[in-house]
Scaffold this active site. Structure first.
Site, short mmCIF file in Angstrom:
data_model
loop_
_atom_site.label_atom_id
_atom_site.label_comp_id
_atom_site.label_asym_id
_atom_site.label_seq_id
_atom_site.Cartn_x
_atom_site.Cartn_y
_atom_site.Cartn_z
N ASP A 53 5.94 -14.82 -1.96
CA ASP A 53 5.52 -15.23 -3.16
C ASP A 53 4.26 -14.48 -3.36
O ASP A 53 3.10 -14.82 -2.88
CB ASP A 53 5.34 -16.70 -2.78
CG ASP A 53 4.45 -17.42 -3.80
OD1 ASP A 53 3.94 -16.80 -5.01
OD2 ASP A 53 3.97 -18.43 -3.82
N GLU A 131 -13.87 7.26 11.31
CA GLU A 131 -14.95 6.54 12.46
C GLU A 131 -15.02 5.33 12.39
O GLU A 131 -15.98 5.18 11.29
CB GLU A 131 -16.04 7.69 12.64
CG GLU A 131 -15.76 9.00 12.58
CD GLU A 131 -16.85 9.94 12.45
OE1 GLU A 131 -18.05 9.61 12.91
OE2 GLU A 131 -17.01 11.09 12.23
N GLU A 133 -16.91 1.76 13.32
CA GLU A 133 -17.80 1.17 14.04
C GLU A 133 -17.72 -0.42 13.63
O GLU A 133 -17.50 -0.93 12.77
CB GLU A 133 -19.50 1.35 13.64
CG GLU A 133 -19.69 2.95 13.75
CD GLU A 133 -20.95 3.49 13.09
OE1 GLU A 133 -21.59 4.19 13.85
OE2 GLU A 133 -21.60 2.71 12.22
N GLU A 188 -22.44 2.15 20.34
CA GLU A 188 -23.30 2.69 19.16
C GLU A 188 -24.72 1.99 19.45
O GLU A 188 -24.91 1.56 20.42
CB GLU A 188 -22.64 2.16 18.01
CG GLU A 188 -22.11 3.25 17.06
CD GLU A 188 -22.86 4.57 16.61
OE1 GLU A 188 -24.17 4.14 17.05
OE2 GLU A 188 -22.37 5.30 16.26
N GLU A 195 -17.95 2.10 18.62
CA GLU A 195 -17.46 2.84 17.77
C GLU A 195 -16.19 3.65 18.35
O GLU A 195 -16.24 3.85 19.65
CB GLU A 195 -18.53 4.09 17.25
CG GLU A 195 -17.87 5.20 16.53
CD GLU A 195 -18.57 6.32 15.95
OE1 GLU A 195 -19.67 5.93 15.58
OE2 GLU A 195 -18.11 7.56 15.77
N HIS A 244 -17.30 6.23 8.73
CA HIS A 244 -17.33 7.66 8.25
C HIS A 244 -15.99 8.26 7.90
O HIS A 244 -15.04 7.93 8.78
CB HIS A 244 -18.21 8.56 9.26
CG HIS A 244 -19.45 8.07 9.52
ND1 HIS A 244 -20.22 8.66 10.25
CD2 HIS A 244 -20.44 7.11 8.66
CE1 HIS A 244 -21.76 7.88 10.33
NE2 HIS A 244 -21.58 7.20 9.27
N ARG A 315 -27.46 14.92 9.41
CA ARG A 315 -26.68 13.77 9.71
C ARG A 315 -27.20 12.50 8.48
O ARG A 315 -26.70 11.75 8.08
CB ARG A 315 -27.00 12.97 10.70
CG ARG A 315 -25.91 13.30 11.73
CD ARG A 315 -25.79 12.53 12.89
NE ARG A 315 -24.53 12.79 13.72
CZ ARG A 315 -24.20 13.78 14.42
NH1 ARG A 315 -25.01 14.75 14.37
NH2 ARG A 315 -23.18 13.85 14.97
N GLU A 332 -17.43 15.19 5.50
CA GLU A 332 -17.54 13.92 6.05
C GLU A 332 -18.46 12.83 5.13
O GLU A 332 -19.41 13.30 4.59
CB GLU A 332 -18.22 13.90 7.23
CG GLU A 332 -18.64 12.50 7.89
CD GLU A 332 -19.51 12.56 9.18
OE1 GLU A 332 -19.89 13.63 9.64
OE2 GLU A 332 -19.97 11.34 9.71
N ARG A 334 -20.26 9.64 4.19
CA ARG A 334 -20.93 8.66 5.38
C ARG A 334 -21.06 7.26 4.88
O ARG A 334 -21.85 6.55 5.49
CB ARG A 334 -22.06 9.38 5.89
CG ARG A 334 -21.88 10.40 6.64
CD ARG A 334 -23.00 11.23 7.20
NE ARG A 334 -24.10 10.49 8.11
CZ ARG A 334 -23.77 10.23 9.29
NH1 ARG A 334 -22.74 10.86 9.98
NH2 ARG A 334 -24.77 9.59 10.01
N1 GLU Z 1 -24.20 2.97 12.09
C1 GLU Z 1 -24.51 4.02 11.18
C2 GLU Z 1 -24.18 3.52 9.73
O1 GLU Z 1 -24.38 2.76 9.36
C3 GLU Z 1 -24.02 5.24 11.44
C4 GLU Z 1 -24.38 5.86 12.80
C5 GLU Z 1 -23.77 7.17 13.08
O2 GLU Z 1 -24.50 8.16 12.69
O3 GLU Z 1 -22.76 7.18 13.76
O4 GLU Z 1 -23.56 4.37 9.08
MG MG Z 2 -21.36 6.12 14.60
#
Ligand code: GLU
Ligand code: MG
Length: 438
Positions: A53, A131, A133, A188, A195, A244, A315, A332, A334
């Site tokens: 449904d 990836e 978390e 993490e 993670e 990510h 990063r 990547e 993020r």
């Molecule tokens: N926890 C971080 C975020 O909120 C990322 C940390 C990392 O670089 O893996 O994106």
């Molecule tokens: Mg991480």
């Protein structure tokens, strides 16, 4: 499992003591749904005869037209390792179809499949490595989840400091039994935060894997008396949880983001893809960062991006090119968080990147500075609230085009309702700040 035939499934159900088959799909807000059928119904299930449904599923159809059919994707057949191993339970991930056999436009899996057909028409394969978390929290005496942990470990810590390593081990082993390849798992930065990184696969399988991953994490945590959450920012003043997304395009088995002759060893197509992501990231945020709470993660000081920038190694940029090259060359992104609907999120990311390729967009200079600690006034920012993100989504025809009219309409309506409910709240912060001073 890939390339499994109808006969293989019938044989396994008969010979391997499989008693239930769960027919799974996902609603537009990213909730997994399923109906279990007994082994006696497996022929009907494989003949696309299992009905549901659709009017009871968020964002699907009206009561007047509510019959919908589940068409299983045979490649997704897998036994659920965390269910009893006598009278086993298998699952099949399904596409949702209308009674006339056409794919249902509101099925998120069909949205991603549509985007992938376009990339396939260009002779390309879109690969994704996510990836994820998440937090493992405790429950109170009545078993209700609370945002508290006994764990005081940090990044890459191990037991006995890390109280989640046993659960993480079970998650990895269970997922491997289901055929998923796990690349790494670790504690993490925040207490109780973990993670697990999945090996890249084609995007449809990656989205299926993300859904399976979240189910496994929640189920196995619960078995161990814990509560797993993919809420993006559960603890004020601690790191939030991101997802990510590592993306690449392949042609004839070759990674076409790689170009050994370039200064950064990136192809023109990779630069265009990056530029496309930057051009549409504000529009796709409502999909990749779907909650009011998502925007509390995208701030300063906790390794989550805030400004529109890219970098080869840094990063702190929204888009990063991790060091490996050759077949592992990837872009990547993020900002996404694990509360998103992965089918919609990957479709939106793909269309954003492809728009950059189509229009041969050129990205700005890569940034060198650390954007985690200080805002660069020259750079644009991601939306700062869900309401801003929804407005940006509505203004971006590439992203609404990726989602299609049905999903866009229901998704936007659902998210605006969420914003209104949030706006009507009177928070503890307001009471603390204004009750006495006003
Ligand atoms: N926890 C971080 C975020 O909120 C990322 C940390 C990392 O670089 O893996 O994106
Ligand atoms: Mg991480």
């Amino acid at each position: 499992m890939s390339g499994i035939s109808r006969e293989d499934i019938l044989r396994r159900v008969r010979d391997d003591d499989i008693q239930f088959i769960r027919m799974q799909f996902t609603d537009i807000f990213g909730q997994m749904k399923n109906v279990a059928v007994t082994a006696s119904q497996i022929q009907r299930a494989l003949d696309n005869q299992i009905m549901m449904d659709g009017s009871s599923i968020a964002g699907f159809v009206r009561i007047e037209e509510s019959d919908q059919y589940l068409w299983p994707d045979l490649d997704t057949f897998a036994v659920l390792p965390w269910r009893p191993q006598y009278g086993k339970v298998a699952r099949l991930i399904c596409d949702v179809h209308n009674p006339d056999g056409t794919p249902f436009a509101g099925d998120p899996r069909s949205v991603l499949k549509r985007a992938l057909r376009r990339v396939q028409d260009l002779g390309l394969v879109f690969n994704v490595g996510p990836e994820l978390e998440f937090f493992l929290f405790q429950t109170d005496e009545e078993g209700n989840p609370i945002a508290r942990t006994s764990d005081a470990a940090g990044y890459f810590d191990l037991g006995p400091l890390d109280h989640g390593e046993g659960t993480r081990r079970e998650i990895c082993l269970n997922l491997e039994q289901m055929g998923m390849e796990i690349e790494a798992s670790h504690h993490e930065a925040a207490a109780g935060q973990h993670e697990i990184d999945l090996k890249y696969t084609g995007a449809l399988q990656a989205a299926d894997n993300i859904m399976t991953f979240k189910l496994a994490v929640k189920t196995l945590a619960q078995k161990n008396g814990l509560h797993a959450t993919f809420m993006p920012k559960p603890i004020q003043g601690a790191a939030g949880s991101g997802m990510h997304v590592n993306m690449s395009l392949f042609r004839d088995g070759e990674n076409i983001f790689y170009d050994p002759g370039d200064r950064l060893q990136l192809s023109p197509l990779a630069y265009q893809f990056i530029a496309g992501l930057l051009a549409h990231v504000r529009g796709l945020c409502a999909v990749t960062n779907p909650l009011v709470n998502s925007y509390k993660r995208l701030g300063f000081g906790y390794e989550a991006p805030r400004q529109l920038a890219w970098s080869a190694g840094n990063r702190s940029a929204l888009i990063r090119i991790p060091t490996p090259r050759g077949s592992a060359t990837r872009v990547e992104l993020r900002c996404p968080d694990p509360a998103c609907n992965p089918y919609l999120a990957l479709a939106a990311c793909l269309e954003a990147g492809l728009d950059g390729v189509r229009r041969k967009l050129v990205p700005p200079e890569a940034i060198q500075e650390n954007l985690y600690t200080r805002e660069d006034p020259a750079l644009e920012c991601l939306p700062s609230t869900l309401a801003d993100a929804v407005a940006a989504l509505e203004g971006d025809s590439v992203i609404t085009g990726a989602l299609g009219e049905h999903v866009t309409r229901h998704y936007v309506a659902g998210k605006l309702q969420e914003c209104r409910e949030y706006q009507a709240q009177v928070s503890q912060w307001e009471l603390d700040r204004y009750l006495v001073t006003c």
